[in-house]
Design a protein around this motif. Structure first.
Motif, PDB file in Angstrom:
ATOM      1  N   THR A 101      39.403  26.637  10.457  1.00  0.00           N
ATOM      2  CA  THR A 101      39.111  27.106  11.804  1.00  0.00           C
ATOM      3  C   THR A 101      40.270  27.931  12.353  1.00  0.00           C
ATOM      4  OG1 THR A 101      37.687  25.196  12.220  1.00  0.00           O
ATOM      5  CG2 THR A 101      38.511  26.383  14.152  1.00  0.00           C
ATOM      6  N   CYS A 129      40.345  31.961  13.351  1.00  0.00           N
ATOM      7  CA  CYS A 129      40.867  32.443  14.635  1.00  0.00           C
ATOM      8  C   CYS A 129      42.004  33.440  14.435  1.00  0.00           C
ATOM      9  CB  CYS A 129      41.364  31.274  15.474  1.00  0.00           C
ATOM     10  SG  CYS A 129      40.071  30.173  16.044  1.00  0.00           S
ATOM     11  N   ASN A 181      40.394  36.671  12.288  1.00  0.00           N
ATOM     12  CA  ASN A 181      39.156  37.271  12.780  1.00  0.00           C
ATOM     13  C   ASN A 181      38.252  37.678  11.612  1.00  0.00           C
ATOM     14  OD1 ASN A 181      37.384  38.033  14.822  1.00  0.00           O
ATOM     15  ND2 ASN A 181      38.098  40.143  14.810  1.00  0.00           N
TER      16      ASN A 181
END
Length: 90
Positions: free
Chosen positions: A19, A23, A26
């Motif tokens: 995760t 982030c 991208n």
């Protein structure tokens, strides 16, 4: 017969690591490390966090401070295997 699955801290760590990588980069989580290596033409540990956070322009559009991007990248995955990381394997 249904066999219940067992989860461990490694499972949670991998999920958090992926995760964070999504982030930071991208990019899709599917083969994110391999795709970054192909895009930059270097091994994962040779690419700075600012580069992957800012795209191929070397961080010029990076919203992450370079030292934070580098720390998050190292925390998520270290290809060398000698540095503890959340994503133990690609």
């Amino acid at each position: 017969r249904h066999v219940p699955r067992r989860y461990a801290a490694v499972t949670d760590g991998f999920a958090v690591g992926m995760t964070l990588l999504v982030c930071l980069t991208n990019r899709s989580p599917i083969a994110v490390v391999d795709r970054c290596e192909a895009e930059f033409g270097r091994g994962w540990d040779e690419i700075s966090g600012a580069e992957i956070a800012g795209g191929s322009e070397g961080g010029s559009q990076c919203a992450w401070p370079p030292e934070v991007a580098d720390a998050v990248k190292r925390l998520c995955f270290s290809a060398a295997g000698d540095t503890p990381s959340l994503c133990a394997d690609r």
